[in-house]
Motif scaffolding. Structure first.
Motif, PDB file in Angstrom:
ATOM      1  N   LEU A 100     -29.952   1.089   3.016  1.00 53.92           N
ATOM      2  CA  LEU A 100     -30.996   0.792   3.693  1.00 53.92           C
ATOM      3  C   LEU A 100     -31.036   1.288   5.139  1.00 53.92           C
ATOM      4  CD1 LEU A 100     -31.669  -3.026   2.420  1.00 53.92           C
ATOM      5  CD2 LEU A 100     -32.983  -0.877   1.878  1.00 53.92           C
ATOM      6  N   ARG A 101     -29.883   1.273   5.802  1.00 52.03           N
ATOM      7  CA  ARG A 101     -29.617   1.726   6.982  1.00 52.03           C
ATOM      8  C   ARG A 101     -29.762   3.357   7.022  1.00 52.03           C
ATOM      9  NH1 ARG A 101     -24.516   0.523   7.462  1.00 52.03           N
ATOM     10  NH2 ARG A 101     -25.026  -1.739   8.621  1.00 52.03           N
ATOM     11  N   ASP A 102     -29.145   3.994   6.195  1.00 53.92           N
ATOM     12  CA  ASP A 102     -29.666   5.269   6.133  1.00 53.92           C
ATOM     13  C   ASP A 102     -31.007   5.722   6.049  1.00 53.92           C
ATOM     14  OD1 ASP A 102     -26.970   5.821   6.388  1.00 53.92           O
ATOM     15  OD2 ASP A 102     -26.632   6.054   4.087  1.00 53.92           O
ATOM     16  N   ARG A 103     -31.652   4.981   5.047  1.00 54.45           N
ATOM     17  CA  ARG A 103     -33.192   5.217   4.821  1.00 54.45           C
ATOM     18  C   ARG A 103     -33.918   4.912   6.314  1.00 54.45           C
ATOM     19  NH1 ARG A 103     -35.855   2.434  -0.213  1.00 54.45           N
ATOM     20  NH2 ARG A 103     -34.150   3.896  -1.099  1.00 54.45           N
ATOM     21  N   ALA A 104     -33.293   3.722   6.933  1.00 54.03           N
ATOM     22  CA  ALA A 104     -33.986   3.592   8.370  1.00 54.03           C
ATOM     23  C   ALA A 104     -33.683   4.403   9.290  1.00 54.03           C
ATOM     24  CB  ALA A 104     -33.567   2.076   8.945  1.00 54.03           C
ATOM     25  N   LEU A 105     -32.801   5.092   9.368  1.00 51.34           N
ATOM     26  CA  LEU A 105     -32.647   6.378  10.178  1.00 51.34           C
ATOM     27  C   LEU A 105     -33.254   7.242  10.013  1.00 51.34           C
ATOM     28  CD1 LEU A 105     -28.592   5.938  10.611  1.00 51.34           C
ATOM     29  CD2 LEU A 105     -30.400   5.200  12.202  1.00 51.34           C
ATOM     30  N   GLY A 106     -33.261   7.675   8.660  1.00 47.58           N
ATOM     31  CA  GLY A 106     -34.265   8.703   8.066  1.00 47.58           C
ATOM     32  C   GLY A 106     -35.837   8.739   8.574  1.00 47.58           C
ATOM     33  N   LEU A 107     -36.266   7.437   8.365  1.00 50.64           N
ATOM     34  CA  LEU A 107     -37.376   7.067   8.803  1.00 50.64           C
ATOM     35  C   LEU A 107     -37.617   7.200  10.215  1.00 50.64           C
ATOM     36  CD1 LEU A 107     -38.402   3.893   6.257  1.00 50.64           C
ATOM     37  CD2 LEU A 107     -39.156   6.498   6.336  1.00 50.64           C
ATOM     38  N   GLU A 108     -36.673   6.881  11.013  1.00 49.08           N
ATOM     39  CA  GLU A 108     -36.904   6.930  12.544  1.00 49.08           C
ATOM     40  C   GLU A 108     -36.934   8.386  12.962  1.00 49.08           C
ATOM     41  OE1 GLU A 108     -34.232   5.252  16.389  1.00 49.08           O
ATOM     42  OE2 GLU A 108     -33.724   5.007  14.319  1.00 49.08           O
ATOM     43  N   LEU A 131     -15.529 -10.743  -9.608  1.00 50.27           N
ATOM     44  CA  LEU A 131     -17.050 -10.819  -9.458  1.00 50.27           C
ATOM     45  C   LEU A 131     -17.593 -10.907  -7.881  1.00 50.27           C
ATOM     46  CD1 LEU A 131     -18.108 -13.133 -12.582  1.00 50.27           C
ATOM     47  CD2 LEU A 131     -17.892 -10.772 -12.390  1.00 50.27           C
ATOM     48  N   LEU A 132     -16.969 -11.572  -7.267  1.00 48.07           N
ATOM     49  CA  LEU A 132     -17.470 -11.733  -5.878  1.00 48.07           C
ATOM     50  C   LEU A 132     -17.099 -10.578  -5.172  1.00 48.07           C
ATOM     51  CD1 LEU A 132     -18.244 -13.441  -3.555  1.00 48.07           C
ATOM     52  CD2 LEU A 132     -15.980 -14.291  -3.164  1.00 48.07           C
ATOM     53  N   GLY A 133     -15.987  -9.753  -5.482  1.00 47.68           N
ATOM     54  CA  GLY A 133     -15.560  -8.558  -4.537  1.00 47.68           C
ATOM     55  C   GLY A 133     -16.721  -7.333  -5.189  1.00 47.68           C
ATOM     56  N   MET A 134     -17.007  -7.511  -6.454  1.00 46.67           N
ATOM     57  CA  MET A 134     -18.184  -6.390  -6.894  1.00 46.67           C
ATOM     58  C   MET A 134     -19.261  -6.661  -6.179  1.00 46.67           C
ATOM     59  SD  MET A 134     -17.118  -5.907 -11.146  1.00 46.67           S
ATOM     60  CE  MET A 134     -18.033  -4.548 -11.225  1.00 46.67           C
ATOM     61  N   TYR A 135     -19.742  -7.961  -6.339  1.00 46.75           N
ATOM     62  CA  TYR A 135     -20.755  -8.410  -5.484  1.00 46.75           C
ATOM     63  C   TYR A 135     -21.065  -7.851  -3.963  1.00 46.75           C
ATOM     64  CZ  TYR A 135     -24.403 -11.221  -2.843  1.00 46.75           C
ATOM     65  OH  TYR A 135     -25.280 -11.653  -2.088  1.00 46.75           O
ATOM     66  N   VAL A 136     -19.885  -8.293  -3.212  1.00 44.20           N
ATOM     67  CA  VAL A 136     -19.910  -7.709  -1.934  1.00 44.20           C
ATOM     68  C   VAL A 136     -19.989  -6.403  -1.863  1.00 44.20           C
ATOM     69  CG1 VAL A 136     -18.525  -7.489   0.059  1.00 44.20           C
ATOM     70  CG2 VAL A 136     -18.751  -9.861  -1.330  1.00 44.20           C
ATOM     71  N   ARG A 137     -19.412  -5.473  -2.855  1.00 39.38           N
ATOM     72  CA  ARG A 137     -19.401  -3.955  -2.866  1.00 39.38           C
ATOM     73  C   ARG A 137     -20.879  -3.453  -2.982  1.00 39.38           C
ATOM     74  NH1 ARG A 137     -15.850  -0.320  -7.041  1.00 39.38           N
ATOM     75  NH2 ARG A 137     -17.211  -1.605  -8.359  1.00 39.38           N
ATOM     76  N   ALA A 138     -21.375  -4.141  -3.964  1.00 38.87           N
ATOM     77  CA  ALA A 138     -22.932  -3.688  -4.218  1.00 38.87           C
ATOM     78  C   ALA A 138     -23.806  -3.945  -2.934  1.00 38.87           C
ATOM     79  CB  ALA A 138     -23.260  -4.407  -5.193  1.00 38.87           C
ATOM     80  N   ARG A 139     -23.604  -5.236  -2.294  1.00 40.24           N
ATOM     81  CA  ARG A 139     -24.395  -5.481  -1.112  1.00 40.24           C
ATOM     82  C   ARG A 139     -24.126  -4.401  -0.187  1.00 40.24           C
ATOM     83  NH1 ARG A 139     -23.957  -8.648   3.318  1.00 40.24           N
ATOM     84  NH2 ARG A 139     -25.797  -9.693   4.064  1.00 40.24           N
ATOM     85  N   ARG A 140     -22.989  -4.364   0.124  1.00 36.93           N
ATOM     86  CA  ARG A 140     -22.570  -3.130   1.236  1.00 36.93           C
ATOM     87  C   ARG A 140     -23.369  -1.911   1.142  1.00 36.93           C
ATOM     88  NH1 ARG A 140     -15.883  -4.185   1.928  1.00 36.93           N
ATOM     89  NH2 ARG A 140     -15.973  -6.401   3.075  1.00 36.93           N
ATOM     90  N   ARG A 141     -23.435  -1.546  -0.444  1.00 34.31           N
ATOM     91  CA  ARG A 141     -23.776  -0.127  -0.578  1.00 34.31           C
ATOM     92  C   ARG A 141     -25.188  -0.335  -0.405  1.00 34.31           C
ATOM     93  NH1 ARG A 141     -21.032   2.033  -6.254  1.00 34.31           N
ATOM     94  NH2 ARG A 141     -18.809   2.464  -5.403  1.00 34.31           N
ATOM     95  N   LEU A 142     -26.124  -1.350  -0.865  1.00 36.26           N
ATOM     96  CA  LEU A 142     -27.266  -1.558  -0.560  1.00 36.26           C
ATOM     97  C   LEU A 142     -27.575  -1.551   1.135  1.00 36.26           C
ATOM     98  CD1 LEU A 142     -30.225  -2.283  -1.484  1.00 36.26           C
ATOM     99  CD2 LEU A 142     -29.592  -4.666  -1.471  1.00 36.26           C
ATOM    100  N   VAL A 143     -26.865  -2.148   1.852  1.00 40.99           N
ATOM    101  CA  VAL A 143     -27.062  -2.273   3.309  1.00 40.99           C
ATOM    102  C   VAL A 143     -26.905  -0.997   3.852  1.00 40.99           C
ATOM    103  CG1 VAL A 143     -26.064  -2.872   5.550  1.00 40.99           C
ATOM    104  CG2 VAL A 143     -26.255  -4.609   3.504  1.00 40.99           C
ATOM    105  N   GLU A 144     -25.635  -0.083   3.241  1.00 34.77           N
ATOM    106  CA  GLU A 144     -25.784   1.294   3.783  1.00 34.77           C
ATOM    107  C   GLU A 144     -26.858   2.280   3.542  1.00 34.77           C
ATOM    108  OE1 GLU A 144     -22.184   2.549   2.178  1.00 34.77           O
ATOM    109  OE2 GLU A 144     -20.962   1.410   3.490  1.00 34.77           O
TER     110      GLU A 144
END
Length: 460
Positions: free
Chosen positions: A178-186, A163-176
């Motif tokens: 958001l980062r891609d979206r931020a780069l796109g907005l920039e 469960l902890l590993g799946m949570y970390v994977r989902a969080r990493r995907r979310l961060v990626e």
């Protein structure tokens, strides 16, 4: 990377599959702890089974050190933990292996299968340990106690890390994401900034052209008439001093009006912005220039300065808003006073029009008569204004000029070639049509059709 996209210190580090130094230190420390755990557990298993200690401890230590490759091959780490499970070794190995595998992009069915194998093996080993423990066998526990404890141990060894590993994977995907979206907005903001600069440059060019057009419309007409009157004064001064004096008076009046209009426009261009709650003469002049620049207004004569005989100051509107169609007769009289033979014909019933419509029609007639003074001296001209359903039609036509007079006037009335361009811009800006060109008789014709756009309609 930093906010500007430049690599920060430590990002250029790479060792095998590690990209950060702290990851190397973390995995090395975990592998060392796992090796110590497996080695100590191997000693106890060797004592229980009577096997040589080295034969059990050495493989256990090697199995614990396999955590060094957990980021690269997490599946191998889990299989090794399952292999050493019968020797009651590799608890840390199994926990970290399942966690690492759950953080990767491995299919969920693979994670579930390996977790089930690990959990089932833990249940079996735990149950056998409880069943062979003399101390527990002496206790009078219910028959379901040992299976329940074994089941709890199996679930506890599998569910939390997965469960902890799946949570970390989902969080990493979310961060990626958001980062891609931020780069796109920039990138989009950069494009918007470039487009804003282009629009600002276009607006500056358009404003320069509009100011030039307004300066031409406001000043050129009166200056042209002044030149014509000056030539008349020069011609009649020896023969008719009284007529020469009248013409000189007209020149003075026109010159004062031209200077007033020019001074107003230049003063607005030089004035600084003021607070909106403190209206001053400069702010009022800025408002007037905005009306003039949009083709809606014309500065009237200065107070106390006489206008030419019979001339109304561009027929201002009810609020002093600038040229109106009611001032066409005064405009024609002004040209007649300069010696031009001009006739005005009005067709249809006049009605209320928006300021832009009346101002544009007035400016077309004004500029056309100015061109007749410049390029067709001595020629007769006809001005026709037609009030139609939904539009105003304006036509200014002149006959072929006298050759000698034309050469004389062209020598003293230079032209910048912007009059026709300015008229076309004014008319087309309101959605109208503009046509100009020579006639079959050798004269010239200017025609404009301007839609009657009321204030309440789109584009009015």
């Amino acid at each position: 990377m930093d906010a500007k996209g430049a690599p920060t210190a430590g990002e250029d580090f790479r060792l095998l599959w590690w990209t950060r130094r702290r990851s190397v230190a973390l995995d090395a420390g975990l592998a060392l702890l796992s090796a110590v755990e497996c080695g100590s557990q191997g000693v106890g298993f060797a004592e229980q089974t009577g096997l040589p200690v080295a034969l059990v401890v050495v493989p256990g230590v090697l199995a614990g050190l396999s955590l060094l490759v957990r980021r690269r091959w997490p599946l191998a780490v889990i299989l090794i933990s399952i292999a050493v499970l019968p020797a009651n070794m590799g608890v840390m190995l199994a926990l970290l292996g399942l966690y690492t595998l759950a953080t990767t992009d491995a299919p969920r069915r693979v994670i579930a299968a390996l977790a089930s194998m690990e959990g089932l093996g833990t249940i079996i080993v735990t149950y056998l340990m409880l069943d062979t423990d003399p101390g527990i066998r002496e206790q009078d526990f219910p028959a379901w106690f040992r299976p329940l404890v074994a089941l709890l141990f199996g679930v506890a060894s599998v569910v939390p890390p997965v469960l902890l590993g799946m949570y970390v994977r989902a969080r990493r995907r979310l961060v990626e994401t958001l980062r891609d979206r931020a780069l796109g907005l920039e990138r989009e903001l950069g494009l918007l900034a470039e487009r804003a600069e282009e629009r600002a440059e276009w607006a500056r060019d358009e404003e320069r052209r509009r100011i030039a057009r307004e300066m031409h419309d406001v000043v050129a007409h009166r200056v042209s008439l002044m030149v014509v009157h000056a030539a008349a004064v020069q011609a009649v001064a020896p023969k008719d001093p009284e007529k020469a004096a009248r013409n000189a008076s007209l020149i003075g009046d026109m010159g004062r009006q031209a200077l007033t209009e020019l001074r107003t426009m230049l003063g607005v261009l030089r004035s600084a912005p003021v607070a909106p709650d403190r209206p001053t003469e400069s702010s009022r002049a800025s408002s007037r220039l905005a009306e003039i620049a949009s083709g809606q207004g014309r500065e009237p004569s200065a107070e106390g300065e006489p206008a030419p005989d019979g001339e109304a100051p561009a027929a201002p509107g009810p609020n002093g808003d600038g040229p109106r169609l009611t001032g066409l007769r005064a405009l024609v009289e002004e040209s007649r006073a300069a010696g031009m033979r001009v006739e005005l014909a009005v067709e249809g019933e006049q009605r209320g029009y928006p300021e832009q419509v009346e101002s544009t029609a007035y400016r077309v007639v004004q500029e056309a008569l100015t061109n007749v003074h410049k390029h067709a001296a001595g020629a007769a001209a006809w001005v026709r204004l037609a009030h139609r359903e939904g539009e105003i039609a304006v036509q200014v036509r002149n006959a072929a000029p006298d050759g000698a007079a034309r050469r004389r006037e062209e020598a003293i009335l230079p032209s910048g070639g912007n009059g026709l361009v300015g008229m076309r811009e004014r008319v087309t800006a309101l959605g109208g049509g503009f046509v100009s060109g020579p006639t079959d008789e050798g004269g010239f014709r200017v025609s404009a059709v301007i839609p009657d756009r009321s204030e309440g309609r789109p584009g009015g």
